[in-house]
Design a protein around this motif. Structure first.
Motif, PDB file in Angstrom:
ATOM      1  N   ARG A   1      -4.221   6.932   5.393  1.00 41.49           N
ATOM      2  CA  ARG A   1      -5.032   5.936   4.692  1.00 41.49           C
ATOM      3  C   ARG A   1      -4.535   4.526   4.982  1.00 41.49           C
ATOM      4  N   THR A   2      -3.231   4.365   5.030  1.00 36.65           N
ATOM      5  CA  THR A   2      -2.671   3.039   5.314  1.00 36.65           C
ATOM      6  C   THR A   2      -3.081   2.556   6.694  1.00 36.65           C
ATOM      7  N   MET A   3      -3.044   3.461   7.686  1.00 36.78           N
ATOM      8  CA  MET A   3      -3.406   3.070   9.047  1.00 36.78           C
ATOM      9  C   MET A   3      -4.901   2.759   9.155  1.00 36.78           C
ATOM     10  N   LEU A   4      -5.733   3.561   8.483  1.00 41.42           N
ATOM     11  CA  LEU A   4      -7.181   3.360   8.579  1.00 41.42           C
ATOM     12  C   LEU A   4      -7.670   2.158   7.781  1.00 41.42           C
ATOM     13  N   ARG A   5      -7.079   1.939   6.613  1.00 41.62           N
ATOM     14  CA  ARG A   5      -7.573   0.893   5.720  1.00 41.62           C
ATOM     15  C   ARG A   5      -6.902  -0.456   5.920  1.00 41.62           C
ATOM     16  N   HIS A   6      -5.688  -0.470   6.455  1.00 46.15           N
ATOM     17  CA  HIS A   6      -4.933  -1.725   6.525  1.00 46.15           C
ATOM     18  C   HIS A   6      -4.492  -2.096   7.947  1.00 46.15           C
ATOM     19  N   VAL A   7      -4.012  -1.116   8.713  1.00 40.30           N
ATOM     20  CA  VAL A   7      -3.495  -1.433  10.051  1.00 40.30           C
ATOM     21  C   VAL A   7      -4.641  -1.594  11.048  1.00 40.30           C
ATOM     22  N   LEU A   8      -5.527  -0.597  11.120  1.00 44.39           N
ATOM     23  CA  LEU A   8      -6.604  -0.635  12.116  1.00 44.39           C
ATOM     24  C   LEU A   8      -7.522  -1.850  11.955  1.00 44.39           C
ATOM     25  N   PRO A   9      -8.018  -2.178  10.739  1.00 41.38           N
ATOM     26  CA  PRO A   9      -8.909  -3.349  10.631  1.00 41.38           C
ATOM     27  C   PRO A   9      -8.268  -4.645  11.103  1.00 41.38           C
ATOM     28  N   ASN A  10      -6.971  -4.773  10.927  1.00 42.44           N
ATOM     29  CA  ASN A  10      -6.294  -6.004  11.335  1.00 42.44           C
ATOM     30  C   ASN A  10      -5.850  -5.979  12.798  1.00 42.44           C
ATOM     31  N   ALA A  11      -6.027  -4.823  13.453  1.00 43.09           N
ATOM     32  CA  ALA A  11      -5.683  -4.719  14.873  1.00 43.09           C
ATOM     33  C   ALA A  11      -6.917  -4.626  15.752  1.00 43.09           C
ATOM     34  N   ILE A  12      -8.091  -4.705  15.135  1.00 46.51           N
ATOM     35  CA  ILE A  12      -9.321  -4.416  15.860  1.00 46.51           C
ATOM     36  C   ILE A  12      -9.711  -5.509  16.845  1.00 46.51           C
ATOM     37  N   THR A  13      -9.291  -6.751  16.618  1.00 48.82           N
ATOM     38  CA  THR A  13      -9.728  -7.859  17.477  1.00 48.82           C
ATOM     39  C   THR A  13      -9.324  -7.664  18.933  1.00 48.82           C
ATOM     40  N   PRO A  14      -8.043  -7.498  19.256  1.00 50.43           N
ATOM     41  CA  PRO A  14      -7.695  -7.298  20.676  1.00 50.43           C
ATOM     42  C   PRO A  14      -8.257  -6.005  21.244  1.00 50.43           C
ATOM     43  N   ILE A  15      -8.477  -5.002  20.398  1.00 47.80           N
ATOM     44  CA  ILE A  15      -9.047  -3.740  20.872  1.00 47.80           C
ATOM     45  C   ILE A  15     -10.494  -3.953  21.308  1.00 47.80           C
ATOM     46  N   LEU A  16     -11.255  -4.741  20.548  1.00 45.61           N
ATOM     47  CA  LEU A  16     -12.642  -5.032  20.922  1.00 45.61           C
ATOM     48  C   LEU A  16     -12.715  -5.802  22.234  1.00 45.61           C
ATOM     49  N   VAL A  17     -11.823  -6.778  22.387  1.00 42.43           N
ATOM     50  CA  VAL A  17     -11.800  -7.551  23.625  1.00 42.43           C
ATOM     51  C   VAL A  17     -11.475  -6.643  24.804  1.00 42.43           C
ATOM     52  N   LEU A  18     -10.468  -5.773  24.627  1.00 41.43           N
ATOM     53  CA  LEU A  18     -10.096  -4.841  25.691  1.00 41.43           C
ATOM     54  C   LEU A  18     -11.239  -3.882  26.006  1.00 41.43           C
ATOM     55  N   ALA A  19     -11.965  -3.434  24.986  1.00 43.28           N
ATOM     56  CA  ALA A  19     -13.072  -2.495  25.196  1.00 43.28           C
ATOM     57  C   ALA A  19     -14.147  -3.113  26.089  1.00 43.28           C
ATOM     58  N   THR A  20     -14.439  -4.386  25.879  1.00 42.48           N
ATOM     59  CA  THR A  20     -15.453  -5.055  26.700  1.00 42.48           C
ATOM     60  C   THR A  20     -15.044  -5.069  28.171  1.00 42.48           C
ATOM     61  N   ILE A  21     -13.774  -5.370  28.409  1.00 39.89           N
ATOM     62  CA  ILE A  21     -13.275  -5.401  29.787  1.00 39.89           C
ATOM     63  C   ILE A  21     -13.220  -4.002  30.374  1.00 39.89           C
ATOM     64  N   GLN A  22     -12.858  -3.018  29.550  1.00 40.09           N
ATOM     65  CA  GLN A  22     -12.748  -1.648  30.043  1.00 40.09           C
ATOM     66  C   GLN A  22     -14.098  -1.062  30.429  1.00 40.09           C
ATOM     67  N   VAL A  23     -15.170  -1.473  29.767  1.00 38.91           N
ATOM     68  CA  VAL A  23     -16.498  -1.012  30.178  1.00 38.91           C
ATOM     69  C   VAL A  23     -16.747  -1.378  31.633  1.00 38.91           C
ATOM     70  N   ALA A  24     -16.404  -2.610  32.007  1.00 39.39           N
ATOM     71  CA  ALA A  24     -16.575  -3.043  33.391  1.00 39.39           C
ATOM     72  C   ALA A  24     -15.679  -2.234  34.327  1.00 39.39           C
TER      73      ALA A  24
ATOM     74  N   ALA B   1       0.826  -1.205   0.000  1.00 38.54           N
ATOM     75  CA  ALA B   1       0.000   0.000   0.000  1.00 38.54           C
ATOM     76  C   ALA B   1       0.859   1.254   0.000  1.00 38.54           C
ATOM     77  N   ARG B   2       1.918   1.240   0.785  1.00 41.72           N
ATOM     78  CA  ARG B   2       2.805   2.408   0.831  1.00 41.72           C
ATOM     79  C   ARG B   2       3.571   2.560  -0.479  1.00 41.72           C
ATOM     80  N   ALA B   3       3.937   1.426  -1.086  1.00 37.93           N
ATOM     81  CA  ALA B   3       4.660   1.496  -2.362  1.00 37.93           C
ATOM     82  C   ALA B   3       3.774   2.054  -3.478  1.00 37.93           C
ATOM     83  N   LEU B   4       2.456   1.829  -3.364  1.00 42.03           N
ATOM     84  CA  LEU B   4       1.523   2.345  -4.369  1.00 42.03           C
ATOM     85  C   LEU B   4       1.162   3.803  -4.128  1.00 42.03           C
ATOM     86  N   GLY B   5       1.732   4.393  -3.104  1.00 44.44           N
ATOM     87  CA  GLY B   5       1.524   5.816  -2.862  1.00 44.44           C
ATOM     88  C   GLY B   5       0.440   6.156  -1.866  1.00 44.44           C
TER      89      GLY B   5
END
Length: 354
Positions: free
Chosen positions: A257-280, A248-252
């Motif tokens: 955009r790289t963080m929103l389209r490629h990094v964040l979606p693939n990092a969302i799983t542990p963030i969702l799990v943490l969010a559930t615990i953080q609500v408590a 993605a970076r090589a294509l310009g």
């Protein structure tokens, strides 16, 4: 969009774990109680009936020794110029009208527990969302750029971790004061709940606004964003080395955009799990602040626990019932968090089914 593989994992873990099912049922019931409070609450949480003060919950009764004026033939007995008194034992029995009892002002505890769920759940959800927005932004930036950016951002996070959460929260509330946010209750404002309660012969004088402690929501977010930042940073450090990110970076593609389209979606799983615990965790922190008088909310589980402190020996239920509501809610959220962790992150050893 949730992938088919993720849905299979969720269903498999749910079918194997009784605790996960219990957690989901508890969370759904608490959410339903908070959302539909104007429909299911027996009374307004602010309604006072002093004649019914400190009435015990179902299954219990109380006895209290009171000093009353001594009467004889309808007249007050006076000896040596002093009104004579005697001690009498007064018994109070539970009634179906107040299944969880009443507090020192005669307010129905069940109604206050139901409406208190609104405050705790909304503070937990809003506080977690704000903390996630701040923490994920900081963590992804630190992990993606590394170097000096990483050092500056994460040293700031380390400074936040150096302060005890409750002490820092109290200090921030003391600086900013107690800001209350009034949100109109849609069911009450539109008259839907009033018509429903009137049809059942119930009181229609329900609170028109949901009062949220705005300062507390901001404070709990500032106290808890660090955990999201650390998780997001760790994921970003790993994902930035993947081939699709390099492509993605090589294509310009820009860094954002790289963080929103490629990094964040693939990092969302542990963030969702943490969010559930953080609500408590945030619900517990909000309850602690309410207990200490820093919240400003007049209908809150922590606030009601504080109100019942001086009646522990004679009316233990005033503090116990909202305390049990906190315990049940936090346990339910943690059970859901464990289920999500086992299903969404199979690499982590879970507790397994029961």
């Amino acid at each position: 969009m949730i992938s088919e593989r993720t849905l299979r994992n969720l269903r498999r873990e749910l079918s194997r774990s009784v605790l996960a099912k219990i957690g989901i049922v508890v969370v759904v019931l608490i959410l339903a109680m908070a959302i539909f409070a104007p429909f299911i609450s027996p009374y307004s949480p602010m309604k006072q009936t002093l004649d019914n003060a400190r009435q015990p919950p179902l299954g219990f009764s109380t006895q209290e020794t009171k000093e009353v004026t001594l009467m004889e033939n309808g007249s007050v007995v006076i000896e040596n110029g002093q009104v004579q008194t005697e001690e009498q034992t007064v018994y109070t029995n539970a009634t179906l009208a107040h299944p969880l009892g009443t507090d020192a002002n005669g307010r129905d505890i069940l109604s206050r527990v139901i409406y208190g769920a609104r405050t705790s759940i909304l503070v937990g959800l809003f506080g977690t969302t704000l903390a996630a927005l701040i923490g994920v932004t900081v963590g992804l930036s630190a992990g993606f750029y590394r170097g000096r950016v990483d050092d500056v951002l994460m040293r700031g996070a380390d400074i936040m971790l150096a302060f005890p959460s409750l002490v820092l929260a109290i200090a921030l509330v003391g600086v900013w004061g107690q800001a209350k946010v009034a949100i109109p209750d849609p069911f009450v404002v539109t008259g839907i709940s009033g018509a429903f309660r009137s049809a059942l012969g119930l009181s229609t004088n329900m609170p028109k606004d949901i009062i949220l402690p705005g300062t507390v929501i901001l404070v709990v977010a500032l106290v808890n964003w660090v955990w999201f930042a650390r998780v997001a940073r760790g994921e970003a450090l790993s994902i930035r080395q993947e081939e699709y990110v390099k492509a993605a970076r090589a294509l310009g593609a820009s860094d954002g955009r790289t963080m929103l389209r490629h990094v964040l979606p693939n990092a969302i799983t542990p963030i969702l799990v943490l969010a559930t615990i953080q609500v408590a965790a945030i619900i517990l922190l909000e309850s602690a602040l309410s207990f200490l008088g820093f919240s400003g909310a007049s209908v809150s589980w922590g606030f009601d626990i504080a109100l019942g402190r001086q009646y522990q020996s004679t009316a233990w239920w005033i503090s116990t019932m909202p305390g049990l509501a906190i315990v049940v809610t936090v346990i339910g959220l943690n059970l859901v968090g464990d289920w999500l962790r086992d299903a969404l992150d199979p690499g982590i050893e879970g507790e397994g089914g029961v």
